[in-house]
Design a protein around this motif. Structure first.
Motif, PDB file in Angstrom:
ATOM      1  N   LEU A 224      60.213  70.724  19.487  1.00 55.33           N
ATOM      2  CA  LEU A 224      59.100  70.130  20.217  1.00 55.33           C
ATOM      3  C   LEU A 224      58.425  69.017  19.421  1.00 55.33           C
ATOM      4  O   LEU A 224      57.971  68.029  19.999  1.00 55.33           O
ATOM      5  N   LEU A 225      58.348  69.178  18.107  1.00 58.22           N
ATOM      6  CA  LEU A 225      57.807  68.102  17.281  1.00 58.22           C
ATOM      7  C   LEU A 225      58.665  66.846  17.400  1.00 58.22           C
ATOM      8  O   LEU A 225      58.155  65.735  17.542  1.00 58.22           O
ATOM      9  N   ILE A 226      59.964  67.036  17.349  1.00 61.61           N
ATOM     10  CA  ILE A 226      60.877  65.892  17.438  1.00 61.61           C
ATOM     11  C   ILE A 226      60.737  65.213  18.795  1.00 61.61           C
ATOM     12  O   ILE A 226      60.686  63.973  18.890  1.00 61.61           O
ATOM     13  N   SER A 227      60.639  66.005  19.858  1.00 64.20           N
ATOM     14  CA  SER A 227      60.542  65.411  21.196  1.00 64.20           C
ATOM     15  C   SER A 227      59.197  64.721  21.421  1.00 64.20           C
ATOM     16  O   SER A 227      59.089  63.804  22.255  1.00 64.20           O
ATOM     17  N   SER A 228      58.174  65.124  20.678  1.00 68.40           N
ATOM     18  CA  SER A 228      56.855  64.509  20.851  1.00 68.40           C
ATOM     19  C   SER A 228      56.713  63.206  20.077  1.00 68.40           C
ATOM     20  O   SER A 228      55.807  62.419  20.351  1.00 68.40           O
ATOM     21  N   VAL A 229      57.592  62.976  19.114  1.00 67.84           N
ATOM     22  CA  VAL A 229      57.520  61.763  18.284  1.00 67.84           C
ATOM     23  C   VAL A 229      58.304  60.667  18.998  1.00 67.84           C
ATOM     24  O   VAL A 229      59.525  60.555  18.873  1.00 67.84           O
ATOM     25  N   ARG A 230      57.606  59.848  19.732  1.00 65.46           N
ATOM     26  CA  ARG A 230      58.289  58.820  20.512  1.00 65.46           C
ATOM     27  C   ARG A 230      57.390  57.582  20.639  1.00 65.46           C
ATOM     28  O   ARG A 230      56.259  57.602  20.242  1.00 65.46           O
TER      29      ARG A 230
END
Length: 230
Positions: A224-230
């Protein structure tokens, strides 16, 4: 992307270890922090205030070459929101892990002070649903590593003055709450609800965990952290 990871109370930079490698594998530069006075006796931490914790995050932001993402777990949410307020033009996104953007003047919470510091109060202190997904081995391990925090930090009022903080996109990774549930609760929390509603771009994502997903659901949290970093 530099991702500055701010732990909650009683935790240090090592508490983020379970998500560090997935973040690096995704091409990011995770920067976990240990905040001033954590684990120190009253003689070394008695003068540490919440503003010192915020300043530590602001320094990390200033050291970065580009925009950063701030991640704050639990009481670390107060810290990152204070840093967003100080550097709204340098933060690409603020990610709150099982906490919400706090309003001006709010504190984290109040805990017993022992020998001039606030020690970890033990798992029985917390609501059952917050710790239900932590097995005995994890509780023992985290409990051994838990460190005291400066006595003033949890109750110091949060200084917020720059309304540009509301322009910074926010992701709330909530342990057990869906967006509708969270917003229903926030509607009853007066100034907390007002602060949340003032954020112009806010998303709520349910982790499906208790209050400490970095220990109970690190894979899900990292995803979820990776998907939120955009």
């Amino acid at each position: 992307m530099d991702i500055i990871l701010v732990p909650g109370l009683w935790l240090d930079a090592a508490s983020w270890a379970p998500v560090i490698e997935p973040l690096r594998a995704a091409g990011h530069n995770p920067r976990p922090l240990t905040l001033p006075g954590v684990g120190e006796p009253a003689s070394g931490s008695g003068d540490v205030r919440l503003t010192d914790w915020i300043d530590t995050v602001v320094t990390a932001i200033d050291e970065a070459a580009h925009e950063v993402v701030l991640v704050g777990h639990s009481g670390g949410g107060n810290v990152i929101w204070g840093a967003v307020d100080a550097r709204p033009d340098r933060v690409r996104r603020a990610v709150f892990v099982d906490t919400v953007p706090p309003p001006p003047g709010s504190g984290i919470s109040e805990f017993p002070v022992v020998d001039g510091v606030i020690p970890f109060p033990g798992w029985d202190f917390f609501d059952a649903e917050d710790v239900a997904d932590l097995d005995e081995a994890t509780r023992a391990s985290v409990g051994r590593e838990a460190r005291s925090v400066p006595k003033h930090v949890p109750t110091d009022p949060l200084p917020l003055t720059d309304e540009r903080r509301f322009d910074v996109p926010v992701t709330l990774l909530m342990g057990s709450l869906e967006q509708e549930q969270l917003e229903s609760f926030l509607a009853q929390w007066d100034s907390y609800g007002e602060e949340y509603r003032s954020v112009r771009d806010a998303e709520v994502v349910r982790i499906g965990s208790g209050h400490w997903p970095q220990f109970s659901a690190p894979g899900r949290l990292a995803e979820l952290l990776i998907s939120s970093v955009r």
